[in-house]
Design a protein around this motif. Structure first.
Motif, PDB file in Angstrom:
ATOM      1  N   TRP A 288       1.548   0.901   5.336  1.00  0.00           N
ATOM      2  CA  TRP A 288       2.017   2.169   5.899  1.00  0.00           C
ATOM      3  C   TRP A 288       0.917   2.837   6.727  1.00  0.00           C
ATOM      4  CZ3 TRP A 288      -1.139   6.073   4.567  1.00  0.00           C
ATOM      5  CH2 TRP A 288      -1.873   5.971   3.372  1.00  0.00           C
ATOM      6  N   MET A 289      -0.301   2.283   6.691  1.00  0.00           N
ATOM      7  CA  MET A 289      -1.437   2.859   7.416  1.00  0.00           C
ATOM      8  C   MET A 289      -1.467   2.434   8.889  1.00  0.00           C
ATOM      9  SD  MET A 289      -4.557   2.437   4.705  1.00  0.00           S
ATOM     10  CE  MET A 289      -4.220   2.429   2.957  1.00  0.00           C
ATOM     11  N   TYR A 290      -0.392   1.923   9.399  1.00  0.00           N
ATOM     12  CA  TYR A 290      -0.343   1.463  10.784  1.00  0.00           C
ATOM     13  C   TYR A 290      -0.869   2.541  11.740  1.00  0.00           C
ATOM     14  CZ  TYR A 290       1.629  -0.123  15.236  1.00  0.00           C
ATOM     15  OH  TYR A 290       1.808  -0.505  16.545  1.00  0.00           O
ATOM     16  N   GLY A 291      -0.361   3.756  11.625  1.00  0.00           N
ATOM     17  CA  GLY A 291      -0.782   4.830  12.522  1.00  0.00           C
ATOM     18  C   GLY A 291      -2.235   5.190  12.333  1.00  0.00           C
ATOM     19  N   LEU A 292      -2.687   5.252  11.086  1.00  0.00           N
ATOM     20  CA  LEU A 292      -4.080   5.553  10.781  1.00  0.00           C
ATOM     21  C   LEU A 292      -5.012   4.498  11.362  1.00  0.00           C
ATOM     22  CD1 LEU A 292      -6.026   7.420   9.149  1.00  0.00           C
ATOM     23  CD2 LEU A 292      -5.684   5.864   7.216  1.00  0.00           C
ATOM     24  N   ASN A 293      -4.624   3.242  11.218  1.00  0.00           N
ATOM     25  CA  ASN A 293      -5.444   2.144  11.742  1.00  0.00           C
ATOM     26  C   ASN A 293      -5.494   2.155  13.265  1.00  0.00           C
ATOM     27  OD1 ASN A 293      -5.850   1.336   9.106  1.00  0.00           O
ATOM     28  ND2 ASN A 293      -4.275  -0.265   9.164  1.00  0.00           N
ATOM     29  N   LYS A 294      -4.374   2.464  13.890  1.00  0.00           N
ATOM     30  CA  LYS A 294      -4.347   2.519  15.353  1.00  0.00           C
ATOM     31  C   LYS A 294      -5.207   3.674  15.864  1.00  0.00           C
ATOM     32  CE  LYS A 294      -1.683  -0.999  16.249  1.00  0.00           C
ATOM     33  NZ  LYS A 294      -2.256  -2.217  16.877  1.00  0.00           N
ATOM     34  N   LEU A 295      -5.179   4.793  15.150  1.00  0.00           N
ATOM     35  CA  LEU A 295      -6.033   5.914  15.553  1.00  0.00           C
ATOM     36  C   LEU A 295      -7.498   5.510  15.493  1.00  0.00           C
ATOM     37  CD1 LEU A 295      -6.068   8.995  16.297  1.00  0.00           C
ATOM     38  CD2 LEU A 295      -6.582   9.392  13.879  1.00  0.00           C
ATOM     39  N   TYR A 296      -7.871   4.800  14.443  1.00  0.00           N
ATOM     40  CA  TYR A 296      -9.256   4.336  14.318  1.00  0.00           C
ATOM     41  C   TYR A 296      -9.650   3.462  15.513  1.00  0.00           C
ATOM     42  CZ  TYR A 296     -13.217   1.539  12.762  1.00  0.00           C
ATOM     43  OH  TYR A 296     -14.428   0.898  12.702  1.00  0.00           O
ATOM     44  N   LEU A 297      -8.786   2.516  15.871  1.00  0.00           N
ATOM     45  CA  LEU A 297      -9.093   1.642  17.004  1.00  0.00           C
ATOM     46  C   LEU A 297      -9.211   2.432  18.296  1.00  0.00           C
ATOM     47  CD1 LEU A 297      -6.773  -1.442  16.303  1.00  0.00           C
ATOM     48  CD2 LEU A 297      -9.276  -1.386  16.232  1.00  0.00           C
ATOM     49  N   MET A 298      -8.302   3.364  18.501  1.00  0.00           N
ATOM     50  CA  MET A 298      -8.331   4.161  19.731  1.00  0.00           C
ATOM     51  C   MET A 298      -9.611   4.986  19.824  1.00  0.00           C
ATOM     52  SD  MET A 298      -4.353   5.386  19.739  1.00  0.00           S
ATOM     53  CE  MET A 298      -4.474   6.490  21.144  1.00  0.00           C
ATOM     54  N   MET A 299     -10.067   5.499  18.710  1.00  0.00           N
ATOM     55  CA  MET A 299     -11.292   6.293  18.730  1.00  0.00           C
ATOM     56  C   MET A 299     -12.514   5.412  18.942  1.00  0.00           C
ATOM     57  SD  MET A 299     -10.396   9.148  15.796  1.00  0.00           S
ATOM     58  CE  MET A 299     -11.915  10.075  16.019  1.00  0.00           C
ATOM     59  N   GLU A 300     -12.560   4.264  18.291  1.00  0.00           N
ATOM     60  CA  GLU A 300     -13.695   3.353  18.501  1.00  0.00           C
ATOM     61  C   GLU A 300     -13.749   2.857  19.942  1.00  0.00           C
ATOM     62  OE1 GLU A 300     -16.280   2.708  17.086  1.00  0.00           O
ATOM     63  OE2 GLU A 300     -16.107   2.847  14.917  1.00  0.00           O
ATOM     64  N   LYS A 301     -12.593   2.616  20.536  1.00  0.00           N
ATOM     65  CA  LYS A 301     -12.556   2.133  21.918  1.00  0.00           C
ATOM     66  C   LYS A 301     -12.975   3.217  22.908  1.00  0.00           C
ATOM     67  CE  LYS A 301     -11.109  -2.053  21.072  1.00  0.00           C
ATOM     68  NZ  LYS A 301     -11.988  -3.216  21.340  1.00  0.00           N
ATOM     69  N   GLN A 302     -13.064   4.458  22.434  1.00  0.00           N
ATOM     70  CA  GLN A 302     -13.533   5.562  23.280  1.00  0.00           C
ATOM     71  C   GLN A 302     -14.867   6.126  22.785  1.00  0.00           C
ATOM     72  OE1 GLN A 302     -10.037   8.085  25.056  1.00  0.00           O
ATOM     73  NE2 GLN A 302      -9.515   7.671  22.919  1.00  0.00           N
ATOM     74  N   HIS A 303     -15.577   5.343  21.999  1.00  0.00           N
ATOM     75  CA  HIS A 303     -16.837   5.819  21.429  1.00  0.00           C
ATOM     76  C   HIS A 303     -17.818   6.225  22.528  1.00  0.00           C
ATOM     77  CE1 HIS A 303     -19.595   5.297  17.662  1.00  0.00           C
ATOM     78  NE2 HIS A 303     -19.699   6.486  18.203  1.00  0.00           N
ATOM     79  N   ASN A 304     -17.675   5.610  23.701  1.00  0.00           N
ATOM     80  CA  ASN A 304     -18.530   5.961  24.831  1.00  0.00           C
ATOM     81  C   ASN A 304     -18.379   7.416  25.246  1.00  0.00           C
ATOM     82  OD1 ASN A 304     -15.848   4.857  25.693  1.00  0.00           O
ATOM     83  ND2 ASN A 304     -16.490   5.606  27.687  1.00  0.00           N
ATOM     84  N   ARG A 305     -17.282   8.052  24.837  1.00  0.00           N
ATOM     85  CA  ARG A 305     -17.014   9.407  25.307  1.00  0.00           C
ATOM     86  C   ARG A 305     -17.579  10.490  24.397  1.00  0.00           C
ATOM     87  NH1 ARG A 305     -13.442   9.192  29.507  1.00  0.00           N
ATOM     88  NH2 ARG A 305     -13.189  11.440  29.440  1.00  0.00           N
ATOM     89  N   GLY A 306     -18.080  10.117  23.223  1.00  0.00           N
ATOM     90  CA  GLY A 306     -18.591  11.166  22.362  1.00  0.00           C
ATOM     91  C   GLY A 306     -19.385  10.625  21.202  1.00  0.00           C
ATOM     92  N   GLN A 307     -20.627  10.988  21.123  1.00  0.00           N
ATOM     93  CA  GLN A 307     -21.478  10.474  20.058  1.00  0.00           C
ATOM     94  C   GLN A 307     -22.194  11.597  19.312  1.00  0.00           C
ATOM     95  OE1 GLN A 307     -23.886   7.403  21.909  1.00  0.00           O
ATOM     96  NE2 GLN A 307     -22.115   6.745  23.076  1.00  0.00           N
ATOM     97  N   GLU A 308     -21.680  12.808  19.434  1.00  0.00           N
ATOM     98  CA  GLU A 308     -22.259  13.924  18.698  1.00  0.00           C
ATOM     99  C   GLU A 308     -21.414  14.310  17.493  1.00  0.00           C
ATOM    100  OE1 GLU A 308     -23.064  17.213  21.224  1.00  0.00           O
ATOM    101  OE2 GLU A 308     -24.577  16.155  22.376  1.00  0.00           O
ATOM    102  N   GLY A 309     -20.183  13.845  17.464  1.00  0.00           N
ATOM    103  CA  GLY A 309     -19.312  14.187  16.352  1.00  0.00           C
ATOM    104  C   GLY A 309     -17.931  13.627  16.569  1.00  0.00           C
ATOM    105  N   ALA A 310     -17.138  13.611  15.512  1.00  0.00           N
ATOM    106  CA  ALA A 310     -15.764  13.122  15.591  1.00  0.00           C
ATOM    107  C   ALA A 310     -14.935  13.814  14.521  1.00  0.00           C
ATOM    108  CB  ALA A 310     -15.704  11.608  15.413  1.00  0.00           C
ATOM    109  N   GLY A 311     -13.652  13.929  14.801  1.00  0.00           N
ATOM    110  CA  GLY A 311     -12.739  14.523  13.837  1.00  0.00           C
ATOM    111  C   GLY A 311     -11.350  13.940  13.984  1.00  0.00           C
ATOM    112  N   MET A 312     -10.568  14.094  12.943  1.00  0.00           N
ATOM    113  CA  MET A 312      -9.197  13.594  12.967  1.00  0.00           C
ATOM    114  C   MET A 312      -8.312  14.513  12.141  1.00  0.00           C
ATOM    115  SD  MET A 312      -9.472  10.377  10.317  1.00  0.00           S
ATOM    116  CE  MET A 312      -7.694  10.236  10.191  1.00  0.00           C
ATOM    117  N   ALA A 313      -7.019  14.461  12.432  1.00  0.00           N
ATOM    118  CA  ALA A 313      -6.053  15.266  11.693  1.00  0.00           C
ATOM    119  C   ALA A 313      -4.776  14.460  11.514  1.00  0.00           C
ATOM    120  CB  ALA A 313      -5.761  16.567  12.433  1.00  0.00           C
ATOM    121  N   CYS A 314      -3.991  14.866  10.516  1.00  0.00           N
ATOM    122  CA  CYS A 314      -2.746  14.161  10.205  1.00  0.00           C
ATOM    123  C   CYS A 314      -1.730  15.176   9.687  1.00  0.00           C
ATOM    124  CB  CYS A 314      -3.010  13.082   9.153  1.00  0.00           C
ATOM    125  SG  CYS A 314      -1.534  12.299   8.456  1.00  0.00           S
ATOM    126  N   VAL A 315      -0.462  14.949   9.994  1.00  0.00           N
ATOM    127  CA  VAL A 315       0.626  15.767   9.468  1.00  0.00           C
ATOM    128  C   VAL A 315       1.623  14.858   8.746  1.00  0.00           C
ATOM    129  CG1 VAL A 315       2.574  17.276  10.034  1.00  0.00           C
ATOM    130  CG2 VAL A 315       0.396  17.549  11.233  1.00  0.00           C
TER     131      VAL A 315
END
Length: 631
Positions: free
Chosen positions: A29-56
């Motif tokens: 059931w973590m499909y969405g959570l896992n995809k969010l992780y990949l999307m953020m790692e693939k954009q790691h070049n855009r931010g290296q001072e901090g990261a955050g996530m949210a879920c509803v």
């Protein structure tokens, strides 16, 4: 060469099927959570001072949490926040972890809406309280708002005053918090509008809540929130009742791309992120148009709605040159073109002596432009071969052909970027010494005093790394001449829309121009520009002009280039050095669809940018007066 702080990155995932669907199809059931992780790692070049996530979680029962958030600081923030999330699951049995009903009722971050953010500070403010997403709580689910974005607002003082006038008391003076409060205020009004309608329909209790949540129009919230903002932004948000949205500024300054199929709706700051994460084609992905919003309601119905009229065509060209990943289909071609079309200018600097010229690049972002530059020179050499053969008055012998065909473009891996060595050093001399070792070279990669060395970078901003490291180590190879090539034009003006370049004195092109004015005794132009900037700042910002442009009109690009070399040449370096910049015309030829070029031309897309650059010049001059008591 010297890293700029990137714009932030955003990622959003909306699952369109029940969690049971993903458990059955993908085994989790973590499909969405896992995809969010990949999307953020693939954009790691855009931010290296901090990261955050949210879920509803749309199915949470009263008395249980339905809106989750995790944030962390530092370059390892992505790993940290997802590690914390998965830490909640480590003591569960395999059966519990596979039980979707159990997950929805008991596990944090089991939900249908996910949002992630990668932070680079553009204001210098740091600390966990400044890491997105920001959260505004309320007992009504529909009034809960979680917000993040890739943005920088130029008129936050005006928005702050507007909130205070309404009677609000924002706790923190920053564009992020003030945007949250303003949008939260508008969301409250939208909820109350529906509350009144529900009462008029005779509804009571939970029926009122259901009516409100089923009739929220996020477009109303966005239209009344974003109309007064001046700046570049992609603003993303979730509500506690299940609304998801992303809105792009009406000038198109900051980028956003989205994709939808029967299982998900997703959005990211860069297109290749979606391609790789979801294994889709480039043409399957849509760009969010300026002034428009992607809106997904509680039921999963999505729409693209115009929030603001388009106010310009200023998609950021620096995104294409530097910030975005070069794996994008179009960005890759554009960066190659930037390098290729510098061929003629570079040829002049080496007196057309290709035989005794070695080409290389500054790692790592200039590599694609380097391939384009090599391609341009290979075509030039081939044309020369054809010309020599066609001009022969006899059939060439094998030896003659071999001599002609043996000519080629020489390229080497000259520079190597080493680990940063100075992060723990504070004493000035020690820092400067260690800074010179940030790069290393390949020794004996060219013939000393015979070969020219042409080395390309994507941009030359401050010139600090050139002076402290690059030129010193390249000089150790003893080339006949060093040619530093920038695939972008001279950066002359600050950015105020999401990149950490707010001060004029940071730019070597600006400092060189000021030195030229002083060298030639043109103090009156400096004083006139200062006074003109102050006069412009008294006008309504929509009537202001960028007075800083006046100081550049007196000099050619070559004159400024020569002064830059003079200023950046380290003591003891005697090798002739020349700098070649991309032209403005070349920039727009290579990147025709991204016309935002204010860093290079001073053509700011918004009135707020014009106001801030005039203020920047005033600040600079008054700082000079303070320390020198003269121009």
């Amino acid at each position: 060469m010297e890293p700029l702080k990137h714009e932030c990155g955003v990622a959003m995932v909306r699952l369109l099927k029940p969690l049971e669907y993903y458990q059955q199809k993908y085994g989790t059931w973590m499909y969405g959570l896992n995809k969010l992780y990949l999307m953020m790692e693939k954009q790691h070049n855009r931010g290296q001072e901090g990261a955050g996530m949210a879920c509803v979680n749309l199915d949470a029962v009263p008395g249980s949490e339905y809106m989750f958030r995790e944030r962390a600081e530092g370059s390892n923030a992505i790993t940290e926040i997802f590690g914390k999330v998965h830490g909640n699951y480590k003591n569960l049995s395999a059966q519990q972890l596979a039980d979707v009903d159990y997950a929805k009722q008991h596990l944090p971050f089991a939900g249908e809406l996910y949002m992630g953010h990668l932070r680079y500070s553009t204001t210098g403010k740091s600390g966990l309280s400044y890491v997105h997403p920001f959260l505004r709580r309320n007992n009504w689910r529909a009034k809960n708002l979680c917000l993040c974005g890739n943005f920088n607002m130029t008129n936050i003082d005006e928005i702050f005053a507007q909130l205070v006038k309404q009677g609000q008391y924002p706790r923190i003076y920053s564009d992020s918090y003030i945007t949250l409060e303003l949008m939260g205020h508008r969301l409250d009004r939208e909820v109350e509008r529906n509350f009144v309608e529900a009462k008029e329909r005779g509804l009571q209790d939970v029926a009122i809540t259901d009516y409100i949540e089923n009739n929220i129009k996020i477009s109303n919230v966005l239209k009344t929130t974003m109309s007064d903002f001046d700046g570049g932004y992609v603003m993303c948000g979730l509500t506690g009742s299940g609304e998801m949205f992303s809105v792009r500024d009406p000038w198109g300054i900051r980028p956003a791309f989205w994709y939808k199929d029967e299982e998900v709706i997703v959005l990211a700051s860069e297109r290749p992120v979606l391609q790789t994460t979801f294994d889709i084609e480039c043409d399957d992905i849509h760009e969010l148009e300026p002034g428009h919003a992607l809106i997904v309601n509680k039921n999963g119905d999505s729409s693209i709605e115009k929030i603001l009229d388009r106010r310009g065509d200023s998609k950021c060209s620096f995104e294409r040159i530097y910030f975005s990943r070069g794996s994008d289909r179009d960005i890759y071609k554009e960066r190659k073109k930037l390098g290729e079309q510098l061929t003629d200018t570079i040829l002049k600097t080496v007196d057309y002596d290709i035989e005794h010229t070695v080409f290389s690049f500054i790692p790592n972002t200039a590599e694609v432009a380097f391939y384009g530059m090599l391609g341009g020179f290979k075509r030039y050499v081939n044309r020369q071969k054809i010309k020599r053969i066609s001009e022969m008055d006899h059939i060439p012998t094998n030896d003659e052909l071999e001599k002609i065909l043996h000519q080629y473009v020489r390229s080497e891996k000259i520079a190597w970027k080493d680990i940063k060595l100075r992060t723990f050093i504070t004493e000035g001399n020690s820092r400067n010494d260690l800074a010179s070792h940030v790069y290393d070279i390949t020794y004996e990669s060219l013939e000393p005093y015979v070969d020219n060395l042409v080395i390309i970078d994507d941009s030359i901003v401050r010139g600090t790394t050139l002076k402290e490291s690059i030129l010193k180590i390249l000089d150790r190879l003893h080339p006949k001449k060093i040619v530093i090539v920038s695939s972008s034009p001279q950066i002359r003006y600050p950015d105020y829309y999401g990149i950490d370049m707010p001060r004029l004195e940071e730019f070597c092109a600006f400092r060189a121009t000021m030195e030229l004015l002083k060298d030639r005794g043109m103090y009156k132009l400096i004083e006139d520009t200062y006074n003109n900037c102050k006069e412009e700042l008294q006008k309504p910002k929509t009537e202001m002009r960028n007075c800083v442009r006046d100081i550049y009109k007196e000099f050619t690009v070559d004159e400024i280039n020569t002064k830059i070399v003079e200023m950046l040449r380290p003591d003891g370096v005697t090798t002739p050095v020349e700098i070649v910049y991309q032209s403005i015309e070349g920039l727009h030829t290579a990147i025709p669809d991204h016309k935002g070029d204010w860093y290079f031309t001073g053509n700011y897309p918004t009135p707020g940018g014009v106001r801030l650059v005039n203020q920047a010049f005033v600040n600079f001059i008054e700082k000079v007066y303070q320390y020198e008591q003269k121009f």
